[in-house]
Structures are given as structure tokens and as C-alpha cells.
Design a protein around this motif. Structure first.
Motif, PDB file in Angstrom:
ATOM      1  N   ARG A 174       7.875  -9.321   5.012  1.00  0.00           N
ATOM      2  CA  ARG A 174       6.801  -9.927   5.218  1.00  0.00           C
ATOM      3  C   ARG A 174       5.662  -9.365   4.494  1.00  0.00           C
ATOM      4  N   GLU A 190       5.407 -10.492   0.785  1.00  0.00           N
ATOM      5  CA  GLU A 190       5.160 -11.898   0.659  1.00  0.00           C
ATOM      6  C   GLU A 190       3.699 -12.005   1.084  1.00  0.00           C
ATOM      7  N   HIS A 191       3.176 -11.590   1.899  1.00  0.00           N
ATOM      8  CA  HIS A 191       1.803 -11.485   2.270  1.00  0.00           C
ATOM      9  C   HIS A 191       0.793 -10.900   1.313  1.00  0.00           C
ATOM     10  N   MET A 192       1.379  -9.761   0.620  1.00  0.00           N
ATOM     11  CA  MET A 192       0.336  -9.304  -0.433  1.00  0.00           C
ATOM     12  C   MET A 192       0.402 -10.254  -1.721  1.00  0.00           C
ATOM     13  N   ARG A 193       1.693 -10.786  -2.185  1.00  0.00           N
ATOM     14  CA  ARG A 193       1.839 -11.523  -3.367  1.00  0.00           C
ATOM     15  C   ARG A 193       0.888 -12.702  -3.035  1.00  0.00           C
ATOM     16  N   LEU A 194       0.933 -13.517  -1.736  1.00  0.00           N
ATOM     17  CA  LEU A 194       0.182 -14.550  -1.666  1.00  0.00           C
ATOM     18  C   LEU A 194      -1.416 -14.288  -1.511  1.00  0.00           C
ATOM     19  N   ALA A 195      -1.808 -12.891  -1.079  1.00  0.00           N
ATOM     20  CA  ALA A 195      -3.160 -12.673  -1.156  1.00  0.00           C
ATOM     21  C   ALA A 195      -3.720 -12.512  -2.400  1.00  0.00           C
ATOM     22  N   LEU A 196      -2.864 -12.089  -3.361  1.00  0.00           N
ATOM     23  CA  LEU A 196      -3.177 -11.961  -4.861  1.00  0.00           C
ATOM     24  C   LEU A 196      -3.217 -13.424  -5.612  1.00  0.00           C
ATOM     25  N   GLY A 197      -2.603 -14.283  -5.074  1.00  0.00           N
ATOM     26  CA  GLY A 197      -2.476 -15.550  -5.528  1.00  0.00           C
ATOM     27  C   GLY A 197      -1.492 -15.565  -6.559  1.00  0.00           C
ATOM     28  N   GLU A 221      11.817 -11.751   0.154  1.00  0.00           N
ATOM     29  CA  GLU A 221      10.796 -12.069   0.970  1.00  0.00           C
ATOM     30  C   GLU A 221      11.147 -12.669   2.331  1.00  0.00           C
ATOM     31  N   LEU A 264       2.371  -5.460  -7.476  1.00  0.00           N
ATOM     32  CA  LEU A 264       1.254  -6.007  -6.891  1.00  0.00           C
ATOM     33  C   LEU A 264       0.130  -4.963  -6.842  1.00  0.00           C
TER      34      LEU A 264
END
Length: 105
Positions: free
Chosen positions: A17, A20-27, A53, A71
């Protein structure tokens, strides 16, 4: 030959999780993050990253290190708090020396 069911514990679920969260936060897309990992010398497909993920694939230590670097975070940022070093006041050399002492007797 029968395969064992994939068992991922709480730390693995947390890490999945967190990635995935970090990836999405970085766009970043999964394709982009997988490409970064591949460019850093750890070949990874977006399918492998997606399975990691979703906790359908184990994230081994080599994957964790390169994903964290891709990341822009330390690997410990992707681990649950209980898995992090308890005493940040100790230097990496102190911890390494103690670990070598335990391993080498």
C-alpha cells in the motif's frame, strides 16, 4: 509439483500500500515507476509492479530498495513503523558493527 499459496503478512501488505500511495502522491503511473526501476538496473515490468502493489507478488529486498530509490525515499519510508530502527541516534556504522558481531559471533 504443487505451488504454495502466496502468503503476504501485515508488513508486506503495508509496504504494498505504501508503494502505491507514494507513487500516486508523486503523480507517477505504474509504467513510469517500472521504467525508472529498469533504468536503475533492476528490470521491472508494470505488471510486476501492479502485482506488488496489489500484494499478489512479494516485494523482495532488491525490489524494495530500487523502488524506494525510484520514488526518492529511503526504503524504511515504505515499511511499517515497527519495522524501522528503534534507535535513530545510532549511526549506520554502529548498527552494521553490531549486526556483524551477532552474525560472526
Amino acid at each position: 509439483m504443487a505451488t504454495r499459496p502466496l502468503e503476504i503478512g501485515p508488513a508486506g501488505l503495508y509496504t504494498a500500500r505504501a508503494i502505491e500511495h507514494m507513487r500516486l502522491a508523486l503523480g507517477l503511473t505504474q509504467h513510469q515507476l517500472a521504467a525508472r526501476c529498469t533504468a536503475m538496473g533492476r528490470p521491472m515490468t508494470n505488471t510486476a509492479l501492479s502485482r506488488t502493489e496489489r500484494a499478489h507478488r512479494r516485494c523482495d529486498i532488491d525490489d524494495l530498495v530500487v523502488i524506494a530509490e525510484a520514488l526518492g525515499v529511503m526504503p524504511t519510508a515504505l515499511l511499517p513503523v515497527g519495522a524501522r530502527p528503534a534507535h535513530p541516534r545510532h549511526s549506520g556504522a554502529d548498527i552494521r558493527d553490531r549486526a556483524q558481531g551477532v552474525l560472526l559471533g
